[in-house]
Scaffold this motif. Structure first.
Motif, short mmCIF file in Angstrom:
data_model
loop_
_atom_site.label_atom_id
_atom_site.label_comp_id
_atom_site.label_asym_id
_atom_site.label_seq_id
_atom_site.Cartn_x
_atom_site.Cartn_y
_atom_site.Cartn_z
N ILE A 1 0.81 -1.22 0.00
CA ILE A 1 0.00 0.00 0.00
C ILE A 1 0.84 1.27 0.00
CG2 ILE A 1 -1.87 -1.17 1.21
CD1 ILE A 1 -0.97 0.13 3.79
N LYS A 2 2.18 1.12 0.04
CA LYS A 2 3.03 2.29 0.23
C LYS A 2 2.93 3.28 -0.93
CE LYS A 2 7.16 0.13 -1.76
NZ LYS A 2 8.56 -0.25 -1.52
N ASP A 3 2.67 2.81 -2.16
CA ASP A 3 2.65 3.71 -3.31
C ASP A 3 1.32 4.42 -3.49
OD1 ASP A 3 5.32 3.25 -4.29
OD2 ASP A 3 4.67 1.26 -4.84
N PHE A 4 0.32 4.00 -2.75
CA PHE A 4 -0.97 4.67 -2.82
C PHE A 4 -0.82 6.08 -2.24
CE2 PHE A 4 -5.39 5.58 -1.94
CZ PHE A 4 -6.06 4.90 -2.94
N ALA A 5 -1.58 7.04 -2.75
CA ALA A 5 -1.51 8.42 -2.24
C ALA A 5 -1.97 8.44 -0.78
CB ALA A 5 -2.39 9.32 -3.09
N HIS A 6 -1.02 8.57 0.13
CA HIS A 6 -1.33 8.48 1.56
C HIS A 6 -2.26 9.61 2.01
CE1 HIS A 6 2.42 5.87 2.68
NE2 HIS A 6 1.83 5.48 1.58
N ASN A 7 -2.01 10.81 1.51
CA ASN A 7 -2.74 11.97 1.98
C ASN A 7 -3.96 12.22 1.10
OD1 ASN A 7 -3.07 14.11 3.78
ND2 ASN A 7 -1.92 15.53 2.50
N SER A 8 -4.84 11.21 1.03
CA SER A 8 -5.99 11.29 0.12
C SER A 8 -7.28 10.96 0.85
CB SER A 8 -5.80 10.33 -1.06
OG SER A 8 -5.65 9.00 -0.61
N CYS A 9 -8.39 11.28 0.18
CA CYS A 9 -9.71 11.06 0.78
C CYS A 9 -10.73 10.88 -0.34
CB CYS A 9 -10.08 12.25 1.67
SG CYS A 9 -11.51 11.96 2.75
N TYR A 10 -11.74 10.05 -0.08
CA TYR A 10 -12.81 9.79 -1.05
C TYR A 10 -14.12 10.30 -0.46
CZ TYR A 10 -9.69 6.65 -3.63
OH TYR A 10 -8.66 6.14 -4.37
N PHE A 11 -14.92 10.97 -1.29
CA PHE A 11 -16.22 11.51 -0.86
C PHE A 11 -17.32 10.91 -1.73
CE2 PHE A 11 -12.99 14.55 0.27
CZ PHE A 11 -13.34 14.95 1.55
N PHE A 12 -18.38 10.46 -1.08
CA PHE A 12 -19.50 9.88 -1.81
C PHE A 12 -20.80 10.22 -1.09
CE2 PHE A 12 -17.26 6.89 0.85
CZ PHE A 12 -18.25 6.32 1.65
N THR A 13 -21.91 9.87 -1.70
CA THR A 13 -23.21 10.35 -1.22
C THR A 13 -23.94 9.29 -0.40
OG1 THR A 13 -24.39 9.59 -3.18
CG2 THR A 13 -23.38 11.78 -3.27
#
Length: 418
Positions: free
Chosen positions: A53-65
């Motif tokens: 998981i290290k290459d995933f954008a660590h400082n990220s967030c997903y928004f949904f409804t």
């Protein structure tokens, strides 16, 4: 301190009772051996999980409804609502901290939704923007990822996963420019990708087909609607600091009550990574506490045996004192025996532990890395040095009490003992 004769004398004293010395040394051996094995296992677990998981954008967030829970601005409670492409533009303008942003559209699942000639397959269909390749990194086996021109012109192109390529094309066949029928619409293949990270949102990337999100909006008659917004902030600003403010902007844009806590949902990847880091820090501390406790148990055994040895050698020590042996000489003799016994047993345990970890590491080399949550179970140089320091200090401490007891022996009393 480095007198060879003195150390030979210490070695002879230790080996005088071989069985007792071996059993005492085993406690130290086992303590350092378990410390090394547990540290290596903890490191291997951390390597296995974090490497995926290290290459995933660590400082990220997903928004949904989600359904609204509060009636607001003429809209009833419990309505479904959708995010829009325009919401992303508002977020870009409102938050300069945002580094990457991408919509996500998910295609409705259907059996055998992809066809090429006489080949059929069932795959996940996703609509994305070019930024998403930096949030969930991909490696291109063929061709390229979708770009801004594809988005602007709503081109009917697609990027397919490795598994899709293997099932839809012959081995070694160049897929670029070939057509795939996806839900009855022909798309030209522009690339084949494989994931760099094991964190894969909305299905496995190897079994997914990626379309430009604008193309997917047209083909699936989604209008301006999108299912999710994925974004990553600059490293200087933790995404947790702006997460709630982003929700407030999305609520305002979509006529949702500011007091509605359920209508806008989010998955904060930064918090997940922080949780992982805290978990492994806790595991590391626990390993050191348990391992050091086991080692100290062995050290206590050494100290007890040295007390017994001092008692047995009361007459010898008394004669040495009578002949003018200085207290420093007695202390060096007793502590040297303790330090030598501890060091030999401890370094043997350290070598055995490192050797076993190396053997396990060699065995794991043949296992595919993507199927493993455990890899490279080794200890760092710093850990080895720390274990060595603990070992030497403990060896000296183990000899302090017996040495002090030896100094309490009076020459005349020792000579009188039978």
């Amino acid at each position: 301190m480095f007198d060879i004769d003195k150390w030979q004398e210490i070695w002879i004293t230790i080996t005088r009772n071989k069985m007792r010395s071996m059993l005492t040394a085993f406690g130290v051996f086992w303590g350092i051996f378990m410390l090394v094995i547990m540290s290596g296992a903890g490191w291997g677990l951390e390597n296995g999980i974090m490497s995926g998981i290290k290459d995933f954008a660590h400082n990220s967030c997903y928004f949904f409804t989600n359904r609204t829970t509060v009636a607001y601005d003429g809209f009833r409670k419990g309505r479904w609502w959708s995010l829009h492409s325009s919401d992303m533009e508002v977020l870009k303008q409102s938050f300069p901290e945002i580094r990457l942003i991408s919509p996500i559209l998910f295609g409705t699942w259907s059996e055998k939704n992809t066809m090429r000639g006489d080949k059929y397959g069932t795959y996940s269909i996703k609509g994305l923007s070019p930024d998403y390749q930096y949030i969930e990194p991909q490696t291109m086996l063929y061709g390229r990822y979708i770009n801004n021109v594809d988005i602007l012109n709503a081109r009917k192109v697609c990027v397919i996963g490795k598994r899709v390529y293997e099932e839809m094309f012959h081995p070694g066949e160049n897929p670029l420019g070939q057509l795939l029928q996806i839900n009855g619409i022909a798309y030209s293949v522009i690339g084949v990708n494989i994931p760099v990270t094991q964190v894969q949102i909305g299905g496995r990337s190897e079994e997914s087909i990626i379309l430009p999100f604008s193309t997917m909006q047209q083909s699936y008659r989604r209008g301006d609607n999108i299912d999710c917004i994925a974004l990553a902030a600059y490293d200087s600003t933790p995404v947790s600091e702006i997460e709630d403010m982003i929700k407030d902007v999305l609520k305002k844009q979509n006529h949702i009550s500011p007091d509605d806590l359920q209508a806008v949902m989010s998955m904060n990847v930064e918090k997940e990574f922080t949780m992982f880091n805290n978990l492994f820090s806790g595991i590391s501390w626990l390993i050191w506490i348990v391992g050091t406790g086991t080692l100290l148990a062995g050290i206590v055994g050494v100290s007890n045996i040295m007390l017994v040895t001092v008692k047995e050698r009361t007459k010898e020590i008394g004669i040495r004192r009578a002949l003018g042996a200085r207290p420093r000489t007695i202390i060096i003799q007793i502590m040297g025996e303790s330090l030598l016994l501890t060091s030999v047993a401890g370094f043997t345990g350290l070598a055995a532990g490192v050797g076993l970890l190396q053997l396990v590491d060699m065995m794991l080399q043949s296992v595919p890395s993507e199927t493993m949550f455990f890899r490279s179970p080794q200890i760092s140089f710093g850990t080895a040095m720390a274990a060595t320091a603990v070992l030497l200090i403990a060896g000296m401490l183990a000899g302090m009490l017996p040495a002090w007891r030896a100094l309490q022996i009076k020459a005349i009393d020792a000579i009188r003992e039978e």
